[in-house]
Design a protein around this motif. Structure first.
Motif, PDB file in Angstrom:
ATOM      1  N   GLU A  11      40.465  36.777  45.346  1.00 32.15           N
ATOM      2  CA  GLU A  11      39.084  37.008  45.781  1.00 32.15           C
ATOM      3  C   GLU A  11      39.013  38.151  46.777  1.00 32.15           C
ATOM      4  O   GLU A  11      38.107  38.984  46.727  1.00 32.15           O
ATOM      5  CB  GLU A  11      38.491  35.731  46.368  1.00 32.15           C
ATOM      6  N   ASN A  12      39.952  38.179  47.711  1.00 33.45           N
ATOM      7  CA  ASN A  12      39.971  39.253  48.704  1.00 33.45           C
ATOM      8  C   ASN A  12      40.205  40.611  48.049  1.00 33.45           C
ATOM      9  O   ASN A  12      39.610  41.614  48.443  1.00 33.45           O
ATOM     10  CB  ASN A  12      41.060  38.992  49.745  1.00 33.45           C
ATOM     11  N   PHE A  13      41.078  40.648  47.051  1.00 38.12           N
ATOM     12  CA  PHE A  13      41.361  41.908  46.361  1.00 38.12           C
ATOM     13  C   PHE A  13      40.115  42.404  45.636  1.00 38.12           C
ATOM     14  O   PHE A  13      39.761  43.590  45.722  1.00 38.12           O
ATOM     15  CB  PHE A  13      42.504  41.710  45.361  1.00 38.12           C
ATOM     16  N   LYS A  14      39.446  41.513  44.951  1.00 32.67           N
ATOM     17  CA  LYS A  14      38.236  41.890  44.209  1.00 32.67           C
ATOM     18  C   LYS A  14      37.158  42.407  45.148  1.00 32.67           C
ATOM     19  O   LYS A  14      36.460  43.385  44.853  1.00 32.67           O
ATOM     20  CB  LYS A  14      37.722  40.679  43.428  1.00 32.67           C
ATOM     21  N   ARG A  15      37.047  41.763  46.315  1.00 30.39           N
ATOM     22  CA  ARG A  15      36.023  42.151  47.280  1.00 30.39           C
ATOM     23  C   ARG A  15      36.390  43.450  48.006  1.00 30.39           C
ATOM     24  O   ARG A  15      35.534  44.304  48.245  1.00 30.39           O
ATOM     25  CB  ARG A  15      35.839  41.005  48.281  1.00 30.39           C
ATOM     26  N   ALA A  16      37.678  43.610  48.345  1.00 29.97           N
ATOM     27  CA  ALA A  16      38.100  44.772  49.128  1.00 29.97           C
ATOM     28  C   ALA A  16      38.184  46.055  48.310  1.00 29.97           C
ATOM     29  O   ALA A  16      37.981  47.149  48.840  1.00 29.97           O
ATOM     30  CB  ALA A  16      39.463  44.486  49.780  1.00 29.97           C
ATOM     31  N   TYR A  17      38.482  45.919  47.013  1.00 26.35           N
ATOM     32  CA  TYR A  17      38.675  47.101  46.161  1.00 26.35           C
ATOM     33  C   TYR A  17      37.813  46.985  44.899  1.00 26.35           C
ATOM     34  O   TYR A  17      38.337  46.858  43.788  1.00 26.35           O
ATOM     35  CB  TYR A  17      40.149  47.232  45.773  1.00 26.35           C
ATOM     36  N   PRO A  18      36.502  47.032  45.060  1.00 24.99           N
ATOM     37  CA  PRO A  18      35.624  46.844  43.891  1.00 24.99           C
ATOM     38  C   PRO A  18      35.816  47.901  42.813  1.00 24.99           C
ATOM     39  O   PRO A  18      35.533  47.641  41.645  1.00 24.99           O
ATOM     40  CB  PRO A  18      34.210  46.914  44.499  1.00 24.99           C
ATOM     41  N   ASP A  19      36.310  49.103  43.188  1.00 22.06           N
ATOM     42  CA  ASP A  19      36.497  50.153  42.194  1.00 22.06           C
ATOM     43  C   ASP A  19      37.522  49.765  41.136  1.00 22.06           C
ATOM     44  O   ASP A  19      37.433  50.191  39.981  1.00 22.06           O
ATOM     45  CB  ASP A  19      36.899  51.469  42.863  1.00 22.06           C
ATOM     46  N   VAL A  20      38.494  48.931  41.514  1.00 20.21           N
ATOM     47  CA  VAL A  20      39.464  48.442  40.523  1.00 20.21           C
ATOM     48  C   VAL A  20      39.380  46.922  40.362  1.00 20.21           C
ATOM     49  O   VAL A  20      39.630  46.391  39.283  1.00 20.21           O
ATOM     50  CB  VAL A  20      40.914  48.851  40.879  1.00 20.21           C
ATOM     51  N   GLY A  21      39.026  46.237  41.439  1.00 20.21           N
ATOM     52  CA  GLY A  21      39.021  44.779  41.424  1.00 20.21           C
ATOM     53  C   GLY A  21      38.062  44.155  40.443  1.00 20.21           C
ATOM     54  O   GLY A  21      38.289  43.043  39.946  1.00 20.21           O
ATOM     55  N   GLU A  22      36.975  44.886  40.142  1.00 21.31           N
ATOM     56  CA  GLU A  22      35.992  44.363  39.206  1.00 21.31           C
ATOM     57  C   GLU A  22      36.267  44.802  37.770  1.00 21.31           C
ATOM     58  O   GLU A  22      35.543  44.437  36.858  1.00 21.31           O
ATOM     59  CB  GLU A  22      34.582  44.784  39.642  1.00 21.31           C
ATOM     60  N   ARG A  23      37.328  45.582  37.571  1.00 17.67           N
ATOM     61  CA  ARG A  23      37.657  46.088  36.230  1.00 17.67           C
ATOM     62  C   ARG A  23      38.879  45.400  35.636  1.00 17.67           C
ATOM     63  O   ARG A  23      39.305  45.743  34.548  1.00 17.67           O
ATOM     64  CB  ARG A  23      37.892  47.596  36.294  1.00 17.67           C
ATOM     65  N   ILE A  24      39.464  44.470  36.392  1.00 10.68           N
ATOM     66  CA  ILE A  24      40.634  43.778  35.869  1.00 10.68           C
ATOM     67  C   ILE A  24      40.321  42.304  35.664  1.00 10.68           C
ATOM     68  O   ILE A  24      39.297  41.798  36.134  1.00 10.68           O
ATOM     69  CB  ILE A  24      41.850  43.942  36.808  1.00 10.68           C
ATOM     70  N   GLU A  25      41.203  41.625  34.960  1.00  8.81           N
ATOM     71  CA  GLU A  25      41.045  40.192  34.716  1.00  8.81           C
ATOM     72  C   GLU A  25      41.960  39.418  35.656  1.00  8.81           C
ATOM     73  O   GLU A  25      43.016  39.905  36.040  1.00  8.81           O
ATOM     74  CB  GLU A  25      41.397  39.863  33.258  1.00  8.81           C
ATOM     75  N   TYR A  26      41.533  38.204  35.997  1.00  8.02           N
ATOM     76  CA  TYR A  26      42.313  37.375  36.901  1.00  8.02           C
ATOM     77  C   TYR A  26      42.737  36.098  36.186  1.00  8.02           C
ATOM     78  O   TYR A  26      41.906  35.418  35.586  1.00  8.02           O
ATOM     79  CB  TYR A  26      41.516  37.045  38.162  1.00  8.02           C
ATOM     80  N   ALA A  27      44.001  35.788  36.278  1.00  7.47           N
ATOM     81  CA  ALA A  27      44.536  34.592  35.617  1.00  7.47           C
ATOM     82  C   ALA A  27      44.521  33.406  36.576  1.00  7.47           C
ATOM     83  O   ALA A  27      44.479  33.573  37.799  1.00  7.47           O
ATOM     84  CB  ALA A  27      45.963  34.860  35.142  1.00  7.47           C
ATOM     85  N   ASP A  28      44.567  32.211  36.011  1.00 11.86           N
ATOM     86  CA  ASP A  28      44.583  30.996  36.830  1.00 11.86           C
ATOM     87  C   ASP A  28      45.969  30.667  37.354  1.00 11.86           C
ATOM     88  O   ASP A  28      46.125  29.861  38.271  1.00 11.86           O
ATOM     89  CB  ASP A  28      44.053  29.805  36.022  1.00 11.86           C
ATOM     90  N   SER A  29      46.983  31.262  36.749  1.00  9.00           N
ATOM     91  CA  SER A  29      48.358  30.994  37.184  1.00  9.00           C
ATOM     92  C   SER A  29      49.260  32.145  36.753  1.00  9.00           C
ATOM     93  O   SER A  29      48.891  32.949  35.881  1.00  9.00           O
ATOM     94  CB  SER A  29      48.870  29.695  36.571  1.00  9.00           C
ATOM     95  N   ALA A  30      50.453  32.186  37.334  1.00  9.45           N
ATOM     96  CA  ALA A  30      51.429  33.191  36.931  1.00  9.45           C
ATOM     97  C   ALA A  30      51.871  32.967  35.494  1.00  9.45           C
ATOM     98  O   ALA A  30      52.099  33.918  34.739  1.00  9.45           O
ATOM     99  CB  ALA A  30      52.634  33.143  37.873  1.00  9.45           C
ATOM    100  N   THR A  31      51.960  31.706  35.101  1.00  2.00           N
ATOM    101  CA  THR A  31      52.345  31.373  33.728  1.00  2.00           C
ATOM    102  C   THR A  31      51.342  31.935  32.727  1.00  2.00           C
ATOM    103  O   THR A  31      51.728  32.437  31.658  1.00  2.00           O
ATOM    104  CB  THR A  31      52.449  29.841  33.555  1.00  2.00           C
ATOM    105  N   ASP A  32      50.053  31.894  33.090  1.00  2.00           N
ATOM    106  CA  ASP A  32      49.024  32.447  32.203  1.00  2.00           C
ATOM    107  C   ASP A  32      49.184  33.957  32.030  1.00  2.00           C
ATOM    108  O   ASP A  32      48.888  34.501  30.960  1.00  2.00           O
ATOM    109  CB  ASP A  32      47.629  32.122  32.747  1.00  2.00           C
ATOM    110  N   VAL A  33      49.645  34.636  33.079  1.00  2.00           N
ATOM    111  CA  VAL A  33      49.899  36.081  32.970  1.00  2.00           C
ATOM    112  C   VAL A  33      51.007  36.327  31.954  1.00  2.00           C
ATOM    113  O   VAL A  33      50.900  37.196  31.079  1.00  2.00           O
ATOM    114  CB  VAL A  33      50.280  36.682  34.345  1.00  2.00           C
TER     115      VAL A  33
END
Length: 427
Positions: A358-380
């Motif tokens: 959440e902090n990454f998405k908020r702090a770096y909207p130029d990239v944070g809003e263009r990537i997907e976020y997984a629920d776990s490392a296993t999901d990645v």
């Protein structure tokens, strides 16, 4: 003792709760209503190991407010722990320090007892006496070191283990002039058995900058040697194991990887460079330290492109977004540089961090809003066969990287052992 702390970020909150643990009562002052409510309800507004448990244990011994008057009239010592962010030119912005000083000064005017003001914020040498002191004196109509105390007490807290560092520090540095202030601070820190170094105020300010600049230098030096080792087929970690056995050097901060980030090293090193230049000096070593660090995270992408020259349309997993493990802090994180470059190359990015998404998405909207976020490392790992390790969270050591191309920026041993293709950045 009754303590007030102005600013309840990483430094202020950990410092205040540390004093609570030592048996004091603490009032936090902040302008953020959300933070105020969370702290007063024993909920930490930041992630720091052990902080939630400590706040729950000592409920009733502290609270937060936005009212300076209430806090200062009901305390003996006030710590200024507000942020000192970087400007574009590398110098530090003293806006919050000046605001806090003005508000404290106004209330000091009303106090009959000797009140001690301690600067905990990281400020360049000369700031406490040249900026804070005149504001306090002007607003209060009183004289520092006579009518009220003034000191500098730099912090040396490592995020992720900050509470442990507060309670069991390597040293406590206090810049002080008058005996009464020294006595108060000796009493406040009496229960901590660590070397206590008393200096003049400017020296205490400089110790903080010199410490951070040296640690940053040590990491950048290790990374430069590590880059050479990589090309020679030498394990740089083994090299620095040998180097670190020299008692004059020590093994600490020789972990080669993708560089340093966070709230201290980048800001403080740049500020020291700018201050040196203002004094007519050319700090060539410090400039090189920063330059190495700026280049280092892109080594991940260089190594990845050795195996996959064309990233456009490929899905790349990124493990870790915080600048270091055990914190949710993303300030100056190397993950931003990496993710930005991946997007520029046309890759699709799926990322995971246990605390910092959440902090990454908020702090770096130029990239944070263009990537997907997984629920776990296993999901990645399920979503892609290409994985970049950017932060060394302990849970990443428990994963099976079989069948994956792993480019590792932090030397996660499990990845080294199980990945189909493994590349470490500089070892």
């Amino acid at each position: 003792m009754k303590v007030s702390v102005i600013g309840s970020g990483y430094v202020g909150l950990v410092t205040g709760m540390g004093f609570v643990k030592l048996g004091n009562e603490v009032i936090f002052v902040d302008v953020d209503e959300k933070k105020i409510n969370m702290i007063s309800n024993s909920q930490p507004p930041i992630y720091e190991e052990g902080l939630a448990e400590l706040m729950e244990e000592f409920k009733g011994k502290y609270y937060a407010t936005r009212d300076y008057r209430e806090a200062i009239l009901n305390s003996d010592v006030t710590f200024i722990a507000v942020g000192t962010p970087s400007r574009e030119d590398g110098s530090i912005d003293l806006t919050y320090v000046k605001q806090a000083s003005r508000e404290i000064g106004k209330i000091l005017k009303e106090k009959d007892s000797y009140h001690v003001v301690v600067v905990k914020s990281t400020v360049l040498p000369g700031t406490t006496e040249g900026v804070v002191k005149p504001i306090l004196e002007e607003e209060s109509g009183k004289k520092a070191f006579q009518d009220f105390g003034l000191a500098m007490n730099p912090e040396f807290l490592r995020e992720g283990v900050a509470l442990e560092d507060f309670l069991n520090p390597d040293r406590i540095v206090i810049g002080v002039i008058d005996k009464q202030t020294r006595k108060v601070l000796e009493e406040l820190y009496a229960l901590i058995s660590a070397p206590k170094l008393f200096t003049d105020i400017k020296t205490a300010e400089m110790i903080k900058y010199a410490s951070n600049a040296f640690l940053a230098t040590k990491i950048s030096f290790a990374n430069e040697i590590g880059n050479v080792c990589k090309k020679l087929g030498i394990d740089s970690w083994k090299v620095f194991e040998g180097v670190g056995l020299d008692h004059r050097i020590s093994p600490h901060f020789f972990r080669t990887g993708i560089g340093w980030g966070g709230s201290c090293f980048p800001k403080d090193t740049r500020a020291l460079i700018r201050k040196a230049e203002d004094l007519g000096e050319d700090p060539i070593i410090l400039k090189a330290v920063v330059e190495v660090n700026e280049r280092q995270p892109l080594k991940l992408i260089e190594l990845l492109k050795k195996h996959i020259p064309e990233l456009r349309g490929r899905t790349v997993g990124v493990l870790g977004l915080a600048f270091k493990p055990n914190t949710d802090d993303v300030r100056e994180t190397r993950a931003y540089v990496v993710v930005k470059k991946l997007l520029a190359e046309g890759a699709r990015v799926i990322a995971y961090d246990p605390q910092a998404m959440e902090n990454f998405k908020r702090a770096y909207p130029d990239v944070g809003e263009r990537i997907e976020y997984a629920d776990s490392a296993t999901d990645v790992l399920k979503a892609t066969d290409i994985v970049l390790i950017v932060t060394e969270w302990s849970e990443f050591e428990e994963l099976d990287y079989s069948g994956k191309i792993v480019i590792d920026g932090r030397r996660v041993r499990k990845a080294e052992e199980t990945a189909r293709v493994y590349e470490g950045v500089c070892w």
